[in-house]
Motif scaffolding. Structure first.
Motif, mmCIF file in Angstrom:
data_model
loop_
_atom_site.group_PDB
_atom_site.id
_atom_site.type_symbol
_atom_site.label_atom_id
_atom_site.label_comp_id
_atom_site.label_asym_id
_atom_site.label_seq_id
_atom_site.Cartn_x
_atom_site.Cartn_y
_atom_site.Cartn_z
ATOM 1 N N TYR A 55 0.758 -1.153 -0.006
ATOM 2 C CA TYR A 55 0.008 -0.042 0.092
ATOM 3 C C TYR A 55 0.762 1.203 -0.071
ATOM 4 N N MET A 56 2.015 1.308 0.933
ATOM 5 C CA MET A 56 2.596 2.407 1.208
ATOM 6 C C MET A 56 3.414 2.721 -0.293
ATOM 7 N N ASN A 57 3.861 1.693 -0.819
ATOM 8 C CA ASN A 57 4.680 2.028 -2.114
ATOM 9 C C ASN A 57 3.796 2.204 -3.338
ATOM 10 N N LEU A 58 2.543 1.766 -3.139
ATOM 11 C CA LEU A 58 1.684 2.101 -4.381
ATOM 12 C C LEU A 58 1.249 3.640 -4.221
ATOM 13 N N PHE A 59 0.749 4.089 -2.999
ATOM 14 C CA PHE A 59 0.344 5.281 -2.936
ATOM 15 C C PHE A 59 1.406 6.215 -2.312
ATOM 16 N N HIS A 60 2.314 5.952 -1.501
ATOM 17 C CA HIS A 60 3.105 6.974 -1.037
ATOM 18 C C HIS A 60 4.402 6.494 -0.948
ATOM 19 N N ALA A 61 5.034 6.213 -2.232
ATOM 20 C CA ALA A 61 6.455 5.607 -2.071
ATOM 21 C C ALA A 61 7.444 6.626 -1.783
ATOM 22 N N SER A 62 7.453 7.848 -1.626
ATOM 23 C CA SER A 62 8.343 8.658 -1.405
ATOM 24 C C SER A 62 8.568 8.740 0.338
ATOM 25 N N ARG A 63 7.441 8.283 1.078
ATOM 26 C CA ARG A 63 7.356 7.958 2.522
ATOM 27 C C ARG A 63 7.833 6.746 3.139
ATOM 28 N N LEU A 64 8.100 5.686 2.328
ATOM 29 C CA LEU A 64 8.645 4.565 2.877
ATOM 30 C C LEU A 64 9.802 4.237 2.050
#
Length: 179
Positions: A55-64
């Motif tokens: 989920y994080m890499n799909l929608f918030h890649a720069s945050r993880l």
């Protein structure tokens, strides 16, 4: 020359968010361990951390960051006495594959996102099976591995909705606080 203590703080740095999200990922590893203690999920605890990474890499890649994902994998291995490097490597490969497919999946419907996640779970399970076979020169209980993959795929919508709702609530609170 100005010393680092005399410079103003960088308030737009993404590092504090990345650290908090990495700690949250490690917390999810502990929740996976708690699920493994239930008789319903014994030997088939869903891979919540993989859902989070996806989920994080799909929608918030720069945050993880990939480093945070690697640390979550190492933490998982240390907590559950697994072969060192297998989870961390599989999580990093899952991160890279998700980031590769993210431009197509961001605007896709949920069924396509779910099917891409299902393929990712199968890839991770096969990777772990191969690594286990190489390390121990034997084959693990394949039924338990497929049961864990099935539970993860079946429970993906629940965890996806929880993560999506948390992100929506965060956006809502940010817009309310900035007004």
């Amino acid at each position: 020359m100005v010393s680092p203590l005399e410079r103003p703080a960088d308030l737009d740095s993404p590092l504090p968010q990345q650290v908090l999200l990495a700690f949250f990922g490690c917390f999810l590893v502990l929740i996976e361990g708690a699920f493994a203690q239930w008789t319903v999920f014994f030997a088939a605890a869903p891979m919540i951390t993989l859902v989070y990474i996806y989920y994080m890499n799909l929608f918030h890649a720069s945050r993880l960051s990939v480093l945070a994902v690697f640390i979550m994998g190492l933490f998982s291995e240390l907590m559950f006495w697994q072969a060192l490097g297998v989870n961390a490597t599989s999580f990093c490969l899952a991160t890279l594959l998700t980031r590769l497919r993210a431009p197509q999946l961001v605007h896709a419907d949920f069924l396509e996102i779910w099917s891409a996640f299902s393929l990712l779970v199968i890839f991770v399970c096969v990777f772990r099976l191969v690594a286990y076979a190489v390390f121990y020169i034997s084959v693990p209980d394949i039924e338990a591995v497929f049961l864990q993959a099935g539970m993860t795929i079946l429970l993906f919508p629940v965890f996806y909705v929880l993560l999506f709702s948390a992100a929506s609530a965060r956006k809502f609170l940010e817009t309310r606080l900035l007004q």
